[in-house]
Design a protein around this motif. Structure first.
Motif, short mmCIF file in Angstrom:
data_model
loop_
_atom_site.label_atom_id
_atom_site.label_comp_id
_atom_site.label_asym_id
_atom_site.label_seq_id
_atom_site.Cartn_x
_atom_site.Cartn_y
_atom_site.Cartn_z
N LYS A 21 0.86 -1.17 0.00
CA LYS A 21 0.00 0.00 0.00
C LYS A 21 0.90 1.23 0.00
O LYS A 21 1.76 1.38 0.87
CB LYS A 21 -0.90 -0.01 1.23
CG LYS A 21 -1.85 1.20 1.31
CD LYS A 21 -2.71 1.11 2.56
CE LYS A 21 -3.62 2.32 2.70
NZ LYS A 21 -4.44 2.26 3.94
N ASN A 22 0.71 2.09 -1.01
CA ASN A 22 1.54 3.29 -1.16
C ASN A 22 3.02 2.93 -1.17
O ASN A 22 3.86 3.58 -0.54
CB ASN A 22 1.25 4.30 -0.04
CG ASN A 22 -0.16 4.82 -0.08
OD1 ASN A 22 -0.77 4.92 -1.15
ND2 ASN A 22 -0.71 5.15 1.10
N ASP A 23 3.34 1.83 -1.88
CA ASP A 23 4.72 1.34 -2.06
C ASP A 23 5.33 0.77 -0.79
O ASP A 23 6.51 0.42 -0.79
CB ASP A 23 5.63 2.46 -2.59
CG ASP A 23 5.23 2.91 -4.00
OD1 ASP A 23 4.73 2.07 -4.76
OD2 ASP A 23 5.44 4.10 -4.31
N VAL A 24 4.57 0.68 0.31
CA VAL A 24 5.07 0.14 1.56
C VAL A 24 4.46 -1.25 1.78
O VAL A 24 3.25 -1.44 1.56
CB VAL A 24 4.74 1.06 2.75
CG1 VAL A 24 5.17 0.42 4.07
CG2 VAL A 24 5.40 2.42 2.56
N TYR A 25 5.29 -2.20 2.23
CA TYR A 25 4.80 -3.55 2.47
C TYR A 25 4.10 -3.66 3.83
O TYR A 25 4.57 -3.07 4.82
CB TYR A 25 5.96 -4.55 2.43
CG TYR A 25 6.36 -4.94 1.02
CD1 TYR A 25 5.78 -6.05 0.40
CD2 TYR A 25 7.30 -4.19 0.32
CE1 TYR A 25 6.14 -6.41 -0.89
CE2 TYR A 25 7.66 -4.55 -0.97
CZ TYR A 25 7.08 -5.65 -1.58
OH TYR A 25 7.43 -6.01 -2.85
N TYR A 26 3.00 -4.39 3.84
CA TYR A 26 2.25 -4.65 5.06
C TYR A 26 2.16 -6.15 5.29
O TYR A 26 2.04 -6.93 4.33
CB TYR A 26 0.83 -4.08 4.98
CG TYR A 26 0.74 -2.59 5.18
CD1 TYR A 26 0.25 -2.06 6.37
CD2 TYR A 26 1.17 -1.71 4.19
CE1 TYR A 26 0.17 -0.69 6.55
CE2 TYR A 26 1.10 -0.34 4.36
CZ TYR A 26 0.59 0.17 5.55
OH TYR A 26 0.52 1.53 5.74
N PHE A 27 2.20 -6.54 6.55
CA PHE A 27 1.98 -7.94 6.94
C PHE A 27 0.49 -8.14 7.18
O PHE A 27 -0.16 -7.31 7.82
CB PHE A 27 2.76 -8.25 8.21
CG PHE A 27 2.52 -9.63 8.77
CD1 PHE A 27 3.21 -10.73 8.28
CD2 PHE A 27 1.59 -9.84 9.78
CE1 PHE A 27 2.99 -12.00 8.79
CE2 PHE A 27 1.36 -11.10 10.30
CZ PHE A 27 2.07 -12.19 9.80
N ILE A 28 -0.06 -9.23 6.68
CA ILE A 28 -1.47 -9.55 6.91
C ILE A 28 -1.62 -11.04 7.11
O ILE A 28 -1.01 -11.85 6.38
CB ILE A 28 -2.35 -9.07 5.73
CG1 ILE A 28 -3.82 -9.37 6.04
CG2 ILE A 28 -1.91 -9.67 4.41
CD1 ILE A 28 -4.80 -8.72 5.08
N ARG A 29 -2.40 -11.40 8.13
CA ARG A 29 -2.64 -12.82 8.37
C ARG A 29 -3.98 -12.99 9.08
O ARG A 29 -4.31 -12.22 9.98
CB ARG A 29 -1.53 -13.44 9.21
CG ARG A 29 -1.60 -14.97 9.24
CD ARG A 29 -0.35 -15.58 9.77
NE ARG A 29 -0.47 -17.02 9.80
CZ ARG A 29 0.39 -17.83 10.41
NH1 ARG A 29 1.45 -17.32 11.03
NH2 ARG A 29 0.21 -19.14 10.40
N LEU A 48 5.19 -3.13 7.71
CA LEU A 48 6.55 -3.62 7.85
C LEU A 48 7.58 -2.51 7.67
O LEU A 48 8.79 -2.75 7.77
CB LEU A 48 6.81 -4.74 6.83
CG LEU A 48 5.95 -5.99 7.01
CD1 LEU A 48 6.21 -6.98 5.90
CD2 LEU A 48 6.20 -6.62 8.37
N ARG A 49 7.11 -1.32 7.34
CA ARG A 49 7.95 -0.13 7.24
C ARG A 49 9.12 -0.32 6.27
O ARG A 49 10.25 0.05 6.56
CB ARG A 49 8.48 0.27 8.62
CG ARG A 49 7.38 0.61 9.62
CD ARG A 49 7.96 1.04 10.94
NE ARG A 49 6.92 1.35 11.92
CZ ARG A 49 7.14 1.73 13.17
NH1 ARG A 49 8.39 1.86 13.60
NH2 ARG A 49 6.14 2.00 13.99
#
Length: 293
Positions: A21-29, A48-49
């Motif tokens: 999202k907006n080029d930033v990685y997010y963790f989802i589970r 995940l910054r």
């Protein structure tokens, strides 16, 4: 909510358990069904910054592993002890259940908090809050030295100075050690041996010069009100602010051959240490202030 098409596309292009999202990685589970009663939402989402796919893959794998360990601990808490009929004697009654860190905090405050000021409770809760925000509220035996290193980096990324990181770990180690000793747990404190950088960034406080001190005292003489009396009293005694503000009138002895102030604990104001109880001579601006008070 993520659409099915988005999730399907995401699985093909990004590391497992991540989306962008907006080029930033997010963790989802997704939270397992049998554990959803412990959570306020059905999914865990955390930034995940990083914009790096390689870094995101490593971080997501670490978070997923920690969640698996934590979820296993939750499941084990909900099951009965296997084969209890085989446990001998009093061991059946005393089979220890490992506390989680919030239970350890409650234990620590309930016993060590007697007679302590609000600052003790607030500081302890804040520092344990850092631990649970970063690593979750887990049983003490679920944490590892690797987790301690993750917490150290998390605190530094949060903007805490090295000295603040050291103080935070000091509180966490004290709480965990206390719980281990009180419950006789066969555990090593995972937060005890983590490397902490030296507090070279600690701000140096310089004393007032003689000229500055005299100027302040002259203002106290001129304005001559209760606040200035307090400042003047501190200026020529070196009392802590709390010590001076918490005095009774009977503590100011001005009509003897050796004017002095008595520093002693009260219900409304404790002292920093037992050695803080003392008599301090009243001279100069401090003697003037004591007489005005």
């Amino acid at each position: 909510m993520l659409s099915e098409n988005f999730r399907e596309s995401n699985r093909k292009t990004h590391p497992k358990y991540t989306y962008v999202k907006n080029d930033v990685y997010y963790f989802i589970r997704k939270v397992p069904k049998d554990l959803q009663r412990y959570y306020s939402r059905p999914r865990i989402v955390q930034s995940l910054r990083t914009k790096s796919s390689i870094t995101a893959k490593s971080s997501a794998r670490l978070l997923a592993s920690k969640l698996d360990s934590y979820w296993m601990g939750l499941r084990l808490k909900d099951i009965e002890v296997p084969c209890p009929h085989l446990i001998i004697g009093r061991a059946r009654e005393n089979t220890p259940s490992v506390l989680d860190v919030k239970e350890a905090l409650d234990l620590y405050l309930s016993i060590k908090g007697h007679g302590r000021q609000d600052m003790f409770f607030n500081t302890t809760r804040r520092n344990i809050g850092y631990l649970t925000d970063c690593l979750g509220n887990q049983p003490l035996n679920n944490y590892s030295t690797a987790d301690a290193a993750v917490l150290r980096q998390w605190l530094q990324d949060k903007g805490l100075s090295n000295s603040s990181v050291q103080r935070t770990f000091g509180v966490i180690k004290a709480v965990v050690n206390f719980a281990i000793n009180e419950h006789g747990l066969d555990l090593k404190n995972p937060f005890a041996n983590v490397y902490l950088p030296a507090a070279y960034d600690k701000k140096q406080r310089h004393p007032l010069t003689t000229e500055q001190l005299k100027a302040i005292q002259n203002y106290c003489y001129d304005i001559d009100d209760d606040i200035r009396h307090l400042v003047a009293l501190i200026s020529d005694t070196g009392l802590r602010l709390g010590e001076a503000a918490g005095l009774h009138l009977d503590d100011l002895i001005t009509d003897s051959d050796y004017p002095h102030v008595i520093i002693r604990p009260y219900e409304h104001r404790s002292l920093k240490t037992q050695a803080s109880a003392r008599n301090v001579p009243l001279i100069g601006a401090a003697l003037w202030a004591a007489n005005r008070i």
